[in-house]
Write a protein that holds these residues in place. Structure first.
Motif, PDB file in Angstrom:
ATOM      1  N   THR A 137     -34.359 -26.975 -34.763  1.00  0.00           N
ATOM      2  CA  THR A 137     -33.518 -26.978 -35.963  1.00  0.00           C
ATOM      3  C   THR A 137     -32.308 -26.097 -35.698  1.00  0.00           C
ATOM      4  O   THR A 137     -32.429 -25.029 -35.100  1.00  0.00           O
ATOM      5  N   LEU A 153     -31.253 -31.734 -42.963  1.00  0.00           N
ATOM      6  CA  LEU A 153     -32.063 -31.018 -43.944  1.00  0.00           C
ATOM      7  C   LEU A 153     -31.194 -30.095 -44.781  1.00  0.00           C
ATOM      8  O   LEU A 153     -30.067 -29.780 -44.407  1.00  0.00           O
ATOM      9  N   SER A 154     -31.757 -29.628 -45.873  1.00  0.00           N
ATOM     10  CA  SER A 154     -31.108 -28.631 -46.734  1.00  0.00           C
ATOM     11  C   SER A 154     -29.680 -29.017 -47.088  1.00  0.00           C
ATOM     12  O   SER A 154     -28.739 -28.287 -46.808  1.00  0.00           O
ATOM     13  N   ASN A 155     -29.562 -30.197 -47.709  1.00  0.00           N
ATOM     14  CA  ASN A 155     -28.254 -30.665 -48.164  1.00  0.00           C
ATOM     15  C   ASN A 155     -27.243 -30.726 -47.008  1.00  0.00           C
ATOM     16  O   ASN A 155     -26.109 -30.292 -47.131  1.00  0.00           O
TER      17      ASN A 155
END
Length: 105
Positions: free
Chosen positions: A26, A87-89
């Protein structure tokens, strides 16, 4: 080390299957890259920032796969699959990789 997406290596004999290997990476895209990508998305242009993030997470995942294969005593990786998610907007890019570590002649 040979790395292929196919289940075989043409012209090589698989001597031993060492087992499945995995990597998950990530990376934050960053505010500037995210903002720039949003503008590019609206105007139809390329987001070099996001493209570079994809390249970076892929390289790190492949490095982790090679290290995992070596730890098992393998000298090749077959059946490589890579998958990406935002992920996460769209603040993080996530790359997961899986394959089979093998010994070839």
């Amino acid at each position: 080390m040979f790395i292929v997406t196919t289940p075989i290596l043409e012209g090589k004999k698989i001597l031993e299957y060492k087992g499945p290997i995995f990597a998950q990476v990530t990376r934050g895209v960053g505010a500037v890259r995210g903002f720039g990508a949003g503008i590019k998305s609206m105007t139809g242009g390329r987001s070099v920032g996001h493209e570079n993030s994809v390249i970076e997470v892929r390289a790190k995942a492949l490095n982790e796969m090679v290290e995992a294969a070596k730890a098992l005593g393998a000298n090749a990786i077959i059946g490589l699959t890579l998958d990406y998610e935002m992920l996460s907007n769209n603040a993080l890019i996530f790359c997961k990789a899986f394959a089979t570590a093998v010994v070839i002649e």
